[in-house]
Structure formats: structure tokens, C-alpha cells
Design an enzyme around this catalytic site. Structure first.
Site, PDB file in Angstrom:
ATOM      1  N   LEU A  86      -1.407  -0.376  -8.167  1.00  0.00           N
ATOM      2  CA  LEU A  86      -0.903  -0.006  -9.493  1.00  0.00           C
ATOM      3  C   LEU A  86       0.443  -0.657  -9.722  1.00  0.00           C
ATOM      4  O   LEU A  86       1.233  -0.812  -8.786  1.00  0.00           O
ATOM      5  CB  LEU A  86      -0.718   1.515  -9.570  1.00  0.00           C
ATOM      6  CG  LEU A  86      -1.976   2.367  -9.634  1.00  0.00           C
ATOM      7  CD1 LEU A  86      -1.636   3.826  -9.421  1.00  0.00           C
ATOM      8  CD2 LEU A  86      -2.676   2.184 -10.979  1.00  0.00           C
ATOM      9  N   LYS A 120       0.391  11.432  -8.231  1.00  0.00           N
ATOM     10  CA  LYS A 120       0.109  10.308  -7.338  1.00  0.00           C
ATOM     11  C   LYS A 120       0.303  10.812  -5.913  1.00  0.00           C
ATOM     12  O   LYS A 120       1.427  11.028  -5.454  1.00  0.00           O
ATOM     13  CB  LYS A 120       1.033   9.128  -7.630  1.00  0.00           C
ATOM     14  CG  LYS A 120       0.699   7.912  -6.813  1.00  0.00           C
ATOM     15  CD  LYS A 120       1.480   6.711  -7.295  1.00  0.00           C
ATOM     16  CE  LYS A 120       1.020   5.435  -6.614  1.00  0.00           C
ATOM     17  NZ  LYS A 120       1.211   5.451  -5.170  1.00  0.00           N
ATOM     18  N   ARG A 141      -9.181   1.000   2.449  1.00  0.00           N
ATOM     19  CA  ARG A 141      -8.862   0.015   1.422  1.00  0.00           C
ATOM     20  C   ARG A 141      -8.843  -1.401   2.001  1.00  0.00           C
ATOM     21  O   ARG A 141      -9.238  -2.346   1.356  1.00  0.00           O
ATOM     22  CB  ARG A 141      -7.504   0.345   0.801  1.00  0.00           C
ATOM     23  CG  ARG A 141      -7.086  -0.631  -0.250  1.00  0.00           C
ATOM     24  CD  ARG A 141      -5.793  -0.226  -0.910  1.00  0.00           C
ATOM     25  NE  ARG A 141      -5.473  -1.121  -1.990  1.00  0.00           N
ATOM     26  CZ  ARG A 141      -4.894  -2.302  -1.837  1.00  0.00           C
ATOM     27  NH1 ARG A 141      -4.561  -2.707  -0.637  1.00  0.00           N
ATOM     28  NH2 ARG A 141      -4.649  -3.070  -2.874  1.00  0.00           N
ATOM     29  N   LYS A 310       6.862   6.550 -11.127  1.00  0.00           N
ATOM     30  CA  LYS A 310       7.451   7.091  -9.894  1.00  0.00           C
ATOM     31  C   LYS A 310       8.528   8.125 -10.195  1.00  0.00           C
ATOM     32  O   LYS A 310       9.181   8.048 -11.239  1.00  0.00           O
ATOM     33  CB  LYS A 310       8.068   5.956  -9.073  1.00  0.00           C
ATOM     34  CG  LYS A 310       7.072   4.947  -8.550  1.00  0.00           C
ATOM     35  CD  LYS A 310       6.174   5.579  -7.526  1.00  0.00           C
ATOM     36  CE  LYS A 310       5.285   4.609  -6.804  1.00  0.00           C
ATOM     37  NZ  LYS A 310       5.880   3.865  -5.745  1.00  0.00           N
ATOM     38  N   CYS A 404      24.609 -23.090  -0.229  1.00  0.00           N
ATOM     39  CA  CYS A 404      23.413 -22.515   0.386  1.00  0.00           C
ATOM     40  C   CYS A 404      23.638 -22.445   1.906  1.00  0.00           C
ATOM     41  O   CYS A 404      24.546 -23.091   2.429  1.00  0.00           O
ATOM     42  CB  CYS A 404      22.233 -23.423   0.060  1.00  0.00           C
ATOM     43  SG  CYS A 404      20.701 -22.975   0.905  1.00  0.00           S
ATOM     44  N   CYS A 433      15.770 -28.357   2.280  1.00  0.00           N
ATOM     45  CA  CYS A 433      16.594 -27.242   2.758  1.00  0.00           C
ATOM     46  C   CYS A 433      15.736 -26.457   3.738  1.00  0.00           C
ATOM     47  O   CYS A 433      14.671 -25.956   3.377  1.00  0.00           O
ATOM     48  CB  CYS A 433      17.020 -26.362   1.590  1.00  0.00           C
ATOM     49  SG  CYS A 433      17.555 -24.708   2.105  1.00  0.00           S
TER      50      CYS A 433
HETATM   51  S1  IVH Z   1      -5.640   5.317  -9.459  1.00  0.00           S
HETATM   52  C1  IVH Z   1      -6.384   0.475  -9.381  1.00  0.00           C
HETATM   53  N1  IVH Z   1      -4.879   7.739  -9.046  1.00  0.00           N
HETATM   54  O1  IVH Z   1      -2.045   4.916  -5.284  1.00  0.00           O
HETATM   55  C2  IVH Z   1      -5.883   1.553  -8.602  1.00  0.00           C
HETATM   56  N2  IVH Z   1      -4.326   6.122  -7.390  1.00  0.00           N
HETATM   57  O2  IVH Z   1      -0.743   2.285  -5.882  1.00  0.00           O
HETATM   58  C3  IVH Z   1      -6.202   2.835  -9.271  1.00  0.00           C
HETATM   59  N3  IVH Z   1      -3.110   7.021  -5.487  1.00  0.00           N
HETATM   60  O3  IVH Z   1      -4.408   2.723  -3.958  1.00  0.00           O
HETATM   61  C4  IVH Z   1      -5.560   3.882  -8.538  1.00  0.00           C
HETATM   62  N4  IVH Z   1      -3.040   9.108  -6.161  1.00  0.00           N
HETATM   63  O4  IVH Z   1      -4.259   5.026  -2.967  1.00  0.00           O
HETATM   64  C5  IVH Z   1      -4.880   6.495  -8.561  1.00  0.00           C
HETATM   65  N5  IVH Z   1      -4.271   9.939  -8.838  1.00  0.00           N
HETATM   66  C6  IVH Z   1      -4.289   8.724  -8.347  1.00  0.00           C
HETATM   67  C7  IVH Z   1      -3.696   8.390  -7.112  1.00  0.00           C
HETATM   68  C8  IVH Z   1      -3.738   7.065  -6.671  1.00  0.00           C
HETATM   69  C9  IVH Z   1      -2.700   8.276  -5.205  1.00  0.00           C
HETATM   70  C10 IVH Z   1      -2.881   5.845  -4.650  1.00  0.00           C
HETATM   71  C11 IVH Z   1      -4.149   5.081  -4.347  1.00  0.00           C
HETATM   72  C12 IVH Z   1      -3.927   3.701  -4.840  1.00  0.00           C
HETATM   73  C13 IVH Z   1      -2.446   3.634  -4.923  1.00  0.00           C
HETATM   74  C14 IVH Z   1      -2.064   2.637  -5.985  1.00  0.00           C
END
Ligand code: IVH
Length: 678
Positions: A86, A120, A141, A310, A404, A433
Site C-alpha cells: 500500500l 491496519k 506473501r 498511518k 562528493c 564516482c
Molecule cells: S489491504 C494491495 N487491509 O498491510 C494490498 N492490508 O502495506 C491491499 N494489512 O500486505 C492490502 N491490515 O499485510 C489491507 N485491513 C487491511 C490490512 C492490510 C494489514 C497489511 C497487509 C498488506 C500490508 C500493505
């Protein structure tokens, strides 16, 4: 004891010490110096050494630090559709930007889009595959494209349904979820993991499910992967249905609309955060409607329809010991504060970025200053503020080095368009460099480029220092005899490295172009260029100075490529050294031609251009649809064009006239809609 045996033991003990160090960095400090893959290779090498030498086994050294020797050899399985990550938002402005981008892409005017908000969960993601309602696969994953078969470990979680039933269920259902350990369970465990997330990861990685069983894992289902047939119309409907089928979904999720509700929900959950029995590090906001999600699609790494908002970063106070500079692969000079080690959100931090020279001036940051730093997510911590009262009277303003690390003078560029000076100072020597060159090599082997497993940043540093690699093509002609004599390298790790190097020789043209690390040519632009050149032979014409100008002029027609990119390509290939390095690299690779997206698509092999706006579709969406149907979108009128698609809202008359003169077929907005629906 004979000499040989005692040498083997001595060297083995040394390696055990090194493994202990990496264990601590990974499990305790959460600050690993090597990739998981490098760690696994190293650990496997020790297991192999033990297997070959019984006298090592008797010492029981490995057993003590890693328990029953896990081999981590899970079967790899390609995901049915990639598990993306994300993009992040950190404040209200970022969220407003997200909403604007969604609205613009979908060309929504006075409508407020419905979002679905979910906590999240800070755990480890996994995906569950159900065929006719029966759990048949469970994958980690992995790298997002390929996961590992961890079904047996996942089955230790009793609340994951083994099967679900109903009169009407999809043939194939992929449920994506987050695996976690509750805070209470984590405390009871008294493990040496730094946090519940690492403990969950460690538990899932166990080869032996009986080990996994000892750590009480839980899960929340949050998303879909493949579904056949199409079954749900929205995220809220999906979660409701799977809840009825027995899956656990987070109870704090809800639909929201507009920035005020987004902010309110964010605040409410931030307040609830400490009372929850699991770690959350923000909220995920998703466009609720699945049709809209489909229309929005993905960028290279993340969906356009979701964002992680976040919680504010964790902060800590420390002191600057030294300010040093680092050189990036594009020659960008980044100042870094070396600080007194301090724990921020459970992680020991000893470096903080100062961004650039202007930032240091603006905040008047000095060596010896007491500062507040913050750490958000995995990014390198930042300096937030300086406590001037605590400043030593003798302290002096920091003078930003003008050179540099290689000794060359650095410069700030002035933009040709805006005439503004860049905030970033750069070294312009490229491969001349050695600091830039080393970073370019790291880019070349990274996941998005050649993707050479086992050749991470640390290894490149090591090989660079020992002059084992000096330029990209050296990677394909490594002196394995020399490498074998190095600490941490054994037969197994060398064989693995050899195999992944061989595998990386086959590469797509777009990845190859991206891997060159040309400034301003990111993954998306590399794809556009690959679509233009199609073969490496055509691309190689850029090396010929008499052809280059003409090629670069025709790049102007590509939608997405502008003068910044063209100048950058020009300056890259006008350097003899870059040309030589690229040719040497090409000679080591087998570069596949650019594959036209959809050979049977409605616009297969056709070149299109758009003018004017459409009623229900943004230009970006129209472009994506054309590309997904095999078409190529150009940014200017030329003889090569097959269609000019004219939207109803303010088309450019001049373009229509030019197209008419050149006999290019003109498609009206209504015809465009008809073709798409046909
Ligand atoms: S949606 C395309 N929903 O966050 C990814 N992710 O940074 C869609 N995660 O790999 C992810 N809670 O492991 C989604 N409610 C939630 C989530 C969530 C935790 C984690 C997940 C994902 C990561 C993305």
C-alpha cells in the site's frame, strides 16, 4: 585433535558468533544488516557444515541458538494475482491528495466517493485459497509475486475455516488476511522477539508446524485475491459475506465518506489503539465499490484504490554525534545525522536523515545538538526539531560539504522549465564516482531490476570493497574462488548465488531499461520506452551518436515522456563510459522483446491519441484502457497515429485539423464508448 579438525571448529565457532550477531540484529534490534534470504543462506550453510561433520553436531552450538534446525525450505508457489503493498498517507493533506487522485482518475465531479475504513493490523500477510469451499492452499506473501506454501502452519490457527458451505458460494475464493499475535499472548511468551509482529513472522516461518503451534497465532481477513465467478460488489459486502461463512473480520471497520469522516475515524482509532489487544499502525482506506476498484487498477507496486493512513510517528530525543554525507545512485548527496543510539517505538536508531542542505540551513541543525527524531513505518527516521536551549555556546553552524565523497565538486541543478534551483546537491560523475557506481550496482541487482537473490546491498558493499565487482557485467563473471575464501560464504551459498545470477540473465526489455538506473527513468517510464523500442536492437541505436538525436526527437511523441526524461537519456548515453558499461551488460543478458499487452485487444498494435475530456472517464483511465487493449498512446499527432479520440469537453481544434490532413481516423466520444462496450 588434528589440525584440520581444530581449524574447522574454529571457523565454525566464528560463524556461529556471526549468526548470533545477525539473530540479535534481526530479532532483538529489528535492524537486520542482511536480507532474509542472505540470512537463510548463511544459516543453511551452517546446518550443512554440521551435517558433514559429526564432531560439529556434538558441540550442539547451532541447536542452542536456533532450536530444531529449521530449513526454511518451503515450496514456492506463484500467487494467482500479485500481493501488492500500500502507499502511505501521514496527514490530512496526504489523504486529500488521495481523494483528489481517485476523483480525477474516475472523473468524478460533485460526488463524494464511499470508502471502507479498516484498522491496519501490524502483522504478517498470508493468503488462503478455497476451491469449492475447501481450504486447499495457504501462502505467505513472499516477494508479492511468488509466495511460500505455509498451509500447515496456517492450519495451526483453529479459527481459520478449513471449509465453508452455503447454497451459493464461489468456485474459487482467495481470502487475504493478516496473521498476528495478541499483545497479551506476546507478553506471556517471553520470547526474544522485539515485538509481536516479528514473533508472528518467526512462528510462521517455522518449518515444523509443531513449533508454530507453540506460538498462538490469530488472524483477521481483510481482502480478496482471485474470485471465480465474480461474486461481490463491494468490500463491505465481501466482509459481511465471509463473516457469515465463518471468517474472522475486524469489528472496527466501517464505511466513511469525505475528509471529515476520514479524519474522525483516524482519530477515534488512534485513541482506541492502546486498549486493543493487537498492534495496529494506522488505518487502511479502500474505495468500497469493486467496479470502481477495477477501474482504478494498480500502479507498479500498489493499488490506486487504497491507501494506508498511518498513525503519527513515534518520537524520541537524542544528540547528533556527527553529520556525514551519503551518495545515492543518481549522485544525490544526502546528509545523515549519526546520533546517540536511542529506542524509538521498539527499534534502536543510530542514523537519521537530514534530507538536504536547505533543510539543515532552515532548521539550523548542528553537530552536538539535542534533537527530536521520529520514525514512521520502515522509512529512515527524520529529525523533527532542534532544542536550541540545550545547544553548546561554542557550537558552529554546519557547513555543508561542497564535494562528493569521491572528491569531485557537487552542484545543484537549475530546472530548465521553472528556472528554480534544485534542493539536492549532486555529484555528476556517474560511474566515474565510485560511491555513485556502487549504489548503481545495488539498484541493478534489486528486486525491481535484475532481482538477483542472495546479492543484497551488504554483499555488493563487500564485493565492491574487495574489487570483485566494478561494473554491472562483472556480476556475471564473479571470481567464485575468491568469494569462497570469504567469511560467511560456503558451497551452498555460492551455488545458490550462481543459480540466481544465471536466472537473472533472462530479463524483459522494460526491466532492463529500468535497471540501468538512468535518472528520471523509473519503472513506469521504462515501460513506456520499452513499448517504443520493442527490441534491444532498436534500443541499442541510442548508442550511436548520429542516430541518437533523431530517436530522442521521436520520443517526444510518447505520452508520459517529456523533456526532462529525454535530456536525461541523452546525457546518459552521451557518456562513453555509460555506453560501454551498458554494452558489456547487454552481452551478458538475454533480453526479451517488449510484449504487447493484449494481442487480441480492441486496439492491438494501434497507436492512439486523446484530445478533450470525456464525460465519465479521466484521461489516465482512458489511457490505461487503451493500453490494456493492446494499444499504444502517443502524446502528439504524427503519421504513425491510427486514431485520434476526441472527447466532448474542449478538444483542441488544431489537433483535429492536423489529424484530418494526415488522414487519421477520428473517433468521437460516443464511438469510443461504443467500442469499449462492444
Ligand atoms: S489491504 C494491495 N487491509 O498491510 C494490498 N492490508 O502495506 C491491499 N494489512 O500486505 C492490502 N491490515 O499485510 C489491507 N485491513 C487491511 C490490512 C492490510 C494489514 C497489511 C497487509 C498488506 C500490508 C500493505
Amino acid at each position: 585433535m588434528n589440525k584440520n579438525k581444530s581449524d574447522v571448529i574454529k571457523s565454525f565457532k566464528k560463524k556461529i558468533q556471526l549468526l548470533k550477531k545477525h539473530n540479535k540484529l534481526y530479532f532483538i534490534d529489528d535492524n537486520p544488516e542482511i536480507s532474509d534470504r542472505e540470512y537463510d543462506i548463511f544459516k543453511n550453510e551452517l546446518v550443512e557444515l554440521e551435517n558433514q561433520n559429526n564432531f560439529l553436531k556434538e558441540l550442539n552450538l547451532l541447536e542452542k541458538i536456533i532450536g530444531s534446525p529449521p530449513s526454511n525450505k518451503f515450496i514456492k508457489i506463484k500467487h494467482l494475482s500479485p500481493m501488492l503493498s500500500l502507499s502511505n498517507a501521514f496527514d490530512e493533506n496526504d489523504m486529500r491528495d488521495f481523494l483528489k487522485k481517485v476523483d480525477n482518475f474516475l472523473n468524478l465531479k460533485n460526488e463524494t466517493i464511499q470508502l471502507f475504513s479498516e484498522p491496519k493490523i501490524d502483522g504478517i500477510s498470508a493468503t488462503l485459497i478455497y476451491e469449492k469451499g475447501i481450504l486447499t492452499k495457504g501462502l505467505s506473501r513472499g516477494d508479492g509475486v511468488t509466495g511460500e506454501d505455509i498451509l500447515n502452519n496456517l492450519k495451526t490457527i483453529k479459527t481459520i475455516p478449513r471449509k465453508f458451505e452455503g447454497p451459493n458460494i464461489p468456485h474459487l475464493l482467495e481470502v487475504r488476511c493478516e496473521i498476528y499475535i495478541s499483545k497479551k499472548d506476546f507478553i506471556k511468551l517471553k520470547s526474544n522477539f522485539a515485538n509481536p509482529r516479528n514473533a508472528a513472522g518467526g512462528s510462521l516461518r517455522q518449518k515444523n508446524p509443531n513449533e508454530t503451534k507453540k506460538i498462538p497465532l490469530r488472524y483477521f481477513a481483510y481482502g480478496t485475491g482471485e474470485i471465480n465467478p465474480d461474486f461481490f460488489s463491494s468490500q463491505s459486502e465481501f466482509l459481511e459475506k465471509i463473516k457469515r461463512w465463518g471468517f474472522l473480520v475486524n469489528p472496527l471497520s466501517k464505511t466513511v465518506k469525505g475528509i471529515n469522516e476520514i479524519e474522525k475515524q483516524h482519530e477515534d482509532l488512534d485513541n482506541l489503539r492502546s486498549s486493543l489487544d493487537y498492534d495496529i499502525d494506522g488505518l487502511v482506506y479502500k474505495v468500497n465499490d469493486f467496479n470502481l476498484q477495477k477501474r482504478l487498477g494498480n500502479t507498479s507496486n500498489s493499488p490506486r484504490w487504497a491507501i494506508a493512513y498511518k498513525f503519527s510517528a513515534e518520537k524520541a530525543i537524542t544528540k547528533i554525534k556527527e553529520i556525514v554525507i551519503q551518495v545515492g545512485r543518481t549522485g544525490a548527496i544526502t546528509p545523515v545525522a549519526k546520533v546517540e543510539p536511542v529506542t524509538v517505538g521498539g527499534v534502536v536508531v543510530s542514523n537519521a536523515t537530514l534530507h538536504n542542505e536547505d533543510e539543515i540551513q532552515r532548521k539550523d541543525i548542528r553537530v552536538g545538538d539535542t534533537i527530536q527524531i521520529q520514525r514512521a513505518g520502515d522509512v529512515i527516521p527524520q529529525v523533527v526539531s532542534v532544542n536550541i536551549e540545550k545547544r553548546d555556546k561554542k557550537s558552529k553552524k554546519f557547513v555543508f560539504p561542497k564535494k562528493c565523497l569521491c572528491g569531485a565538486l557537487t552542484k545543484k541543478e537549475v530546472s530548465k522549465n521553472t528556472k528554480k534551483e534544485d534542493a539536492v546537491r549532486r555529484c555528476f560523475r556517474g560511474y566515474d564516482c565510485s560511491y555513485t557506481a556502487r549504489e548503481k550496482l545495488k539498484h541493478l541487482v534489486s528486486k525491481e531490476s535484475l532481482n538477483i537473490e542472495g546479492l543484497g546491498k551488504r554483499v555488493i558493499d563487500q564485493f565492491w570493497d574487495l574489487r570483485i565487482v566494478k561494473e554491472p557485467s562483472d556480476i556475471f563473471n564473479l571470481d567464485f574462488g575468491k568469494i569462497k575464501s570469504l567469511e560467511g560464504w560456503g558451497t551452498l551459498s555460492i551455488n545458490n548465488l550462481k543459480a540466481s545470477i544465471e536466472k537473472s540473465r533472462q530479463i524483459n526489455l522494460s526491466k532492463f531499461i529500468y535497471s540501468l538506473g538512468i535518472r528520471h527513468i523509473g519503472q513506469e517510464n521504462a515501460k513506456i520506452l520499452a513499448g517504443f523500442f520493442v527490441t534491444i536492437k532498436e534500443f541499442s541505436k541510442l548508442f550511436e551518436s548520429n542516430k541518437r538525436d533523431q530517436i530522442l526527437t521521436s520520443l517526444v511523441e510518447l505520452d508520459g515522456i517529456g523533456s526532462t526524461q529525454i535530456n536525461s537519456v541523452e546525457s546518459f548515453f552521451s557518456k562513453e563510459k555509460n555506453k560501454k558499461i551498458t554494452i558489456n551488460l547487454i552481452n551478458e543478458l538475454k533480453i526479451n522483446n517488449y510484449e504487447i499487452n493484449n494481442k487480441d485487444g480492441k486496439f492491438s498494435q494501434k497507436k492512439l491519441m486523446f484530445t478533450g475530456g470525456f464525460e465519465n472517464m479521466s484521461r489516465s483511465e482512458a489511457k490505461l484502457i487503451a493500453e490494456n487493449n493492446g494499444g499504444k498512446v502517443l502524446g502528439s499527432i504524427s503519421k504513425k497515429l491510427d486514431f485520434l479520440v476526441v472527447g466532448n469537453s474542449k478538444p483542441t481544434k488544431k489537433k483535429i485539423d492536423q489529424a484530418r490532413k494526415l488522414n487519421i481516423k477520428i473517433i468521437s466520444e460516443n464511438e469510443w464508448k461504443r467500442i469499449l462496450n462492444s
